[in-house]
Write a protein that holds these residues in place. Structure first.
Motif, PDB file in Angstrom:
ATOM      1  N   THR A   2       0.824  -1.195   0.000  1.00 51.80           N
ATOM      2  CA  THR A   2       0.000   0.000   0.000  1.00 51.80           C
ATOM      3  C   THR A   2       0.861   1.249   0.000  1.00 51.80           C
ATOM      4  OG1 THR A   2      -0.119   0.028   2.389  1.00 51.80           O
ATOM      5  CG2 THR A   2      -1.851  -1.151   1.226  1.00 51.80           C
ATOM      6  N   ASN A   3       0.361   2.253  -0.651  1.00 54.39           N
ATOM      7  CA  ASN A   3       1.036   3.534  -0.699  1.00 54.39           C
ATOM      8  C   ASN A   3       0.527   4.384   0.461  1.00 54.39           C
ATOM      9  OD1 ASN A   3       2.313   5.853  -1.389  1.00 54.39           O
ATOM     10  ND2 ASN A   3       1.246   6.152  -3.330  1.00 54.39           N
ATOM     11  N   SER A   6      -1.858   7.526  -0.396  1.00 53.66           N
ATOM     12  CA  SER A   6      -3.197   7.388  -0.953  1.00 53.66           C
ATOM     13  C   SER A   6      -4.205   7.284   0.195  1.00 53.66           C
ATOM     14  CB  SER A   6      -3.280   6.144  -1.838  1.00 53.66           C
ATOM     15  OG  SER A   6      -3.060   4.991  -1.067  1.00 53.66           O
ATOM     16  N   ASP A   8      -6.518   4.939   0.756  1.00 55.65           N
ATOM     17  CA  ASP A   8      -6.584   3.607   1.354  1.00 55.65           C
ATOM     18  C   ASP A   8      -5.324   3.296   2.157  1.00 55.65           C
ATOM     19  OD1 ASP A   8      -5.132   3.531  -0.983  1.00 55.65           O
ATOM     20  OD2 ASP A   8      -5.766   1.513  -1.536  1.00 55.65           O
ATOM     21  N   TYR A  69     -10.125  -5.794   0.862  1.00 50.71           N
ATOM     22  CA  TYR A  69      -9.907  -4.809  -0.202  1.00 50.71           C
ATOM     23  C   TYR A  69      -8.467  -4.833  -0.714  1.00 50.71           C
ATOM     24  CZ  TYR A  69      -9.224  -0.323  -2.479  1.00 50.71           C
ATOM     25  OH  TYR A  69      -8.896   0.643  -3.372  1.00 50.71           O
ATOM     26  N   VAL A  70      -7.509  -4.856   0.206  1.00 48.69           N
ATOM     27  CA  VAL A  70      -6.107  -4.827  -0.190  1.00 48.69           C
ATOM     28  C   VAL A  70      -5.705  -6.116  -0.905  1.00 48.69           C
ATOM     29  CG1 VAL A  70      -3.740  -4.782   0.709  1.00 48.69           C
ATOM     30  CG2 VAL A  70      -5.408  -3.131   1.529  1.00 48.69           C
ATOM     31  N   VAL A  73      -9.251  -6.720  -4.132  1.00 48.74           N
ATOM     32  CA  VAL A  73      -9.789  -5.691  -4.990  1.00 48.74           C
ATOM     33  C   VAL A  73      -8.670  -4.876  -5.631  1.00 48.74           C
ATOM     34  CG1 VAL A  73     -11.251  -3.635  -5.091  1.00 48.74           C
ATOM     35  CG2 VAL A  73     -11.935  -5.594  -3.692  1.00 48.74           C
ATOM     36  N   ARG A  74      -7.738  -4.500  -4.856  1.00 51.91           N
ATOM     37  CA  ARG A  74      -6.681  -3.623  -5.342  1.00 51.91           C
ATOM     38  C   ARG A  74      -5.702  -4.328  -6.200  1.00 51.91           C
ATOM     39  NH1 ARG A  74      -2.625   0.073  -2.108  1.00 51.91           N
ATOM     40  NH2 ARG A  74      -2.136   1.373  -3.842  1.00 51.91           N
TER      41      ARG A  74
END
Length: 74
Positions: A2-3, A6, A8, A69-70, A73-74
């Motif tokens: 993850t960034n 961002s 999320d 989600y991570v 979905v992402r």
């Protein structure tokens, strides 16, 4: 991965912070040392722990949704 810049990524970091503070509050020596102050830097840890303890069901659901989600979905 993850960034952190961002939206999320900020949600993941905040959830990890709240979960970590709530977990560390359960350790007796750390509770006396870190969570006795309610202002300043230690106050931020205290407030994160209070959020994690009082809203533990909501935090757990949010962690589960964010993990789904991570991962998928992402």
């Amino acid at each position: 991965m993850t960034n952190a810049y961002s939206f999320d990524g900020a949600l993941v970091m905040s959830l990890l912070f709240v979960c970590t503070c709530a977990y560390l509050r359960r350790v007796p020596r750390l509770r006396q040392w870190c969570f006795s102050e309610k202002s300043g830097l230690w106050g931020v840890l205290y407030k994160g722990a209070v959020i994690g303890v009082r809203l533990h069901i909501v935090v757990a659901i949010a962690c589960t949704v964010m993990a789904f989600y991570v991962l998928f979905v992402r």
